[in-house]
Motif scaffolding. Structure first.
Motif, short mmCIF file in Angstrom:
data_model
loop_
_atom_site.label_atom_id
_atom_site.label_comp_id
_atom_site.label_asym_id
_atom_site.label_seq_id
_atom_site.Cartn_x
_atom_site.Cartn_y
_atom_site.Cartn_z
N ARG A 51 12.15 -4.97 -5.90
CA ARG A 51 11.33 -6.14 -5.56
C ARG A 51 10.12 -6.27 -6.48
N TRP A 52 9.84 -5.22 -7.26
CA TRP A 52 8.73 -5.26 -8.21
C TRP A 52 9.22 -5.28 -9.66
N VAL A 58 10.54 -1.65 -13.42
CA VAL A 58 9.31 -1.56 -12.66
C VAL A 58 8.29 -0.74 -13.45
N PRO A 224 -1.44 -10.30 -6.75
CA PRO A 224 -0.31 -9.37 -6.60
C PRO A 224 -0.68 -8.08 -5.87
N VAL A 226 0.54 -3.92 -5.22
CA VAL A 226 1.27 -2.77 -5.75
C VAL A 226 1.92 -2.05 -4.56
N THR A 227 2.79 -1.10 -4.85
CA THR A 227 3.31 -0.20 -3.83
C THR A 227 3.25 1.21 -4.40
N GLY A 259 6.82 -6.91 -1.19
CA GLY A 259 7.00 -7.42 -2.54
C GLY A 259 5.63 -7.71 -3.13
N PRO A 260 5.57 -8.25 -4.32
CA PRO A 260 4.29 -8.47 -4.98
C PRO A 260 3.35 -9.44 -4.27
N GLU A 301 4.20 -1.12 -9.82
CA GLU A 301 3.80 -2.52 -9.85
C GLU A 301 4.71 -3.28 -10.81
N ARG A 302 4.57 -4.60 -10.84
CA ARG A 302 5.34 -5.37 -11.81
C ARG A 302 4.79 -5.14 -13.21
N ASP A 305 1.27 -6.72 -14.48
CA ASP A 305 0.24 -6.97 -13.48
C ASP A 305 -1.04 -6.19 -13.77
#
Length: 366
Positions: A51-52, A58, A224, A226-227, A259-260, A301-302, A305
């Protein structure tokens, strides 16, 4: 408002039943696990990290070094050899342990569409009870697979009997002395295998039960998110201090980025969602700070970003897993403290004089 003592009493009387925790589902996982040869286990599901992704990759960031690594595919990150199998000291892959990775991957596969449902919601309260039940098991397993939990499990298996009895007296008030003796008699001879049993037991009660009874909502973010490698984040909230980690049942807020630009927020019974389901830039910044602080070692993160490397947090205090022999030698008082307070890694803010405020203050208003 429900007090911590009332909540623990409610959970003590509640056993969370779900087919993913039942004998039939486990038996099928054991059957399928016999054919499993892979040793690389992903402790953050690939379907989640996708999802990122941008261009199928990623962006990983090492938290303590604030080092940005090259973008990678989800299958190349957040993995460890035999993470779920917990091999015995002999180094052999015992059959009862080998099935766990298959069991968790089956649950992850079924939960992928549940996360899609939440994303399609956009924002707002989550009212689908079956969706909440499924994700309570999935998120509960994400919580209980940590190294800190395993340390507690080893003490519950091999630690001093007096400390174990006091732990269960506090956490399971309905357990009689006869029940306690019966539990000890049924304990698996292999401490590593018994740790797996306790992991699933913790999900049944209290973790999944405590997640399911919370007030769930999906928030959108203007900037955005992050995870991290421990993405179910437990926020103790006021009046607790920043050094406190109080576990899944008693935490004021549980966070899980979807998600972001979407965040699942689960509030403790007695708290309510105030002020709409959109997080502004400052609120989102506070959530990203929380995610970076919650990471064991890595944030995701994406690509492009460029968020995590600019967030500084104190270094993580490493969790040291005692050997079976060391667990047996623990002082009863020390063992009880680990059992009660060692279920989650220590807060990065312990001993920090200027720790940040708890994120999104409107969540703690009654």
């Amino acid at each position: 408002m429900v007090t911590g003592e009332q909540l623990m009493q409610m959970l003590a009387a509640l056993r969370f039943e779900h087919r993913w925790l039942g004998d039939e589902f486990v038996a099928e996982s054991i059957r399928l696990g016999k054919a499993e040869n892979g040793k690389e286990h992903h402790y953050v599901p690939q379907m989640y990290l996708k999802r990122w992704t941008v261009g199928e990759k990623v962006q990983p960031v090492l938290v303590d070094r604030r080092k940005v690594l090259p973008p990678q595919r989800p299958k190349e990150v957040a993995k460890k050899a035999n993470f779920y199998s917990l091999p015995a000291p002999s180094g052999t892959m015992d059959e009862p342990l080998r099935w766990v990775e298959k069991h968790l991957s089956r649950i992850e596969d079924e939960c992928a569409h549940r996360l899609d449902q939440l994303q399609r919601l956009g924002s707002g309260e989550v009212t689908d009870d079956e969706l909440k039940r499924d994700l309570s098991v999935f998120l509960g397993l994400q919580v209980t697979r940590t190294r800190a939990h395993r340390t507690r499990y080893l003490l519950l298996i091999k630690g001093p009997a007096a400390a174990k009895r006091e732990f269960y007296r506090r956490m399971a008030p309905n357990m009689t002395d006869a029940d306690f003796r019966d539990m000890l008699d049924r304990t698996h001879a292999d401490a590593q295998a018994e740790a797996i049993t306790l992991m699933f037991s913790d999900v049944r009660s209290p973790v999944a039960a405590s997640l399911h009874m919370r007030q769930w909502a999906v928030y959108r973010t203007e900037t955005p998110l992050v995870t991290c490698d421990d993405p179910v984040v437990l926020v103790a909230g006021p009046p607790a201090g920043r050094e406190d980690t109080v576990g899944a049942p008693r935490s004021a807020v549980v966070l899980y980025p979807l998600g972001p630009h979407q965040l699942l927020v689960m509030l403790r019974p007695g708290l309510r969602h105030h002020g709409g389901y959109v997080l502004d830039e400052e609120e989102t910044r506070s959530i990203n700070h929380e995610m970076v602080a919650a990471a064991e070692s890595m944030v995701f993160e994406r690509p492009g970003d460029d968020i995590a490397a600019h967030i500084e947090v104190p270094a993580r205090v490493d969790v040291v897993e005692p050997s079976d022999e060391r667990a047996a030698d623990f002082d009863p008082g020390d063992a009880l403290r680990v059992m009660l307070h060692g279920a989650t890694a220590r807060s990065r803010w312990a001993g920090v004089p200027e720790a940040p405020a708890w994120p999104v203050p409107r969540w703690y208003v009654l």
